[in-house]
Design a protein around this motif. Structure first.
Motif, PDB file in Angstrom:
ATOM      1  N   ARG A  37      41.024  11.739  22.773  1.00 26.07           N
ATOM      2  CA  ARG A  37      41.815  12.963  22.956  1.00 26.07           C
ATOM      3  C   ARG A  37      42.942  13.052  21.939  1.00 26.07           C
ATOM      4  N   LEU A  38      43.547  11.920  21.604  1.00 25.37           N
ATOM      5  CA  LEU A  38      44.613  11.907  20.607  1.00 25.37           C
ATOM      6  C   LEU A  38      44.075  12.314  19.240  1.00 25.37           C
ATOM      7  N   VAL A  39      42.923  11.785  18.870  1.00 29.90           N
ATOM      8  CA  VAL A  39      42.315  12.131  17.583  1.00 29.90           C
ATOM      9  C   VAL A  39      41.938  13.609  17.558  1.00 29.90           C
ATOM     10  N   ALA A  40      41.368  14.106  18.636  1.00 30.23           N
ATOM     11  CA  ALA A  40      40.994  15.520  18.697  1.00 30.23           C
ATOM     12  C   ALA A  40      42.228  16.411  18.604  1.00 30.23           C
ATOM     13  N   ARG A  41      43.300  16.029  19.272  1.00 28.55           N
ATOM     14  CA  ARG A  41      44.530  16.827  19.226  1.00 28.55           C
ATOM     15  C   ARG A  41      45.152  16.786  17.828  1.00 28.55           C
ATOM     16  N   ALA A  42      45.120  15.641  17.177  1.00 28.70           N
ATOM     17  CA  ALA A  42      45.650  15.529  15.816  1.00 28.70           C
ATOM     18  C   ALA A  42      44.830  16.381  14.856  1.00 28.70           C
ATOM     19  N   ASN A  43      43.510  16.358  14.992  1.00 30.89           N
ATOM     20  CA  ASN A  43      42.663  17.187  14.143  1.00 30.89           C
ATOM     21  C   ASN A  43      42.933  18.675  14.362  1.00 30.89           C
ATOM     22  N   ALA A  44      43.111  19.074  15.612  1.00 29.83           N
ATOM     23  CA  ALA A  44      43.415  20.478  15.907  1.00 29.83           C
ATOM     24  C   ALA A  44      44.766  20.872  15.316  1.00 29.83           C
TER      25      ALA A  44
END
Length: 65
Positions: A37-44
């Motif tokens: 979730r952290l990686v997905a949020r950073a990418n977004a």
């Protein structure tokens, strides 16, 4: 030591080991899930920032000779 006491101790040890396995696997699953979730949020966030800043940078570089 009676057979009954040995049985109770054996079952207790087995339950303790199974509980440890369950706790460690649950913590690992939660950790992996949070990392994803952290990686997905950073990418977004990076995607939104790049979209927001793209036009001003293009316009600024066009105004220079």
């Amino acid at each position: 030591m009676t057979f009954r006491l040995k049985t109770i101790i054996g079952i207790s040890i087995i339950q303790y080991i199974m509980l440890l396995i369950l706790v460690f696997s649950s913590v690992k699953f939660i950790s992996d899930s949070n990392e994803q979730r952290l990686v997905a949020r950073a990418n977004a966030s990076v995607h939104m920032f790049s979209n927001a800043i793209k036009d001003p940078i293009i316009n600024t570089t066009k105004s220079f000779p």
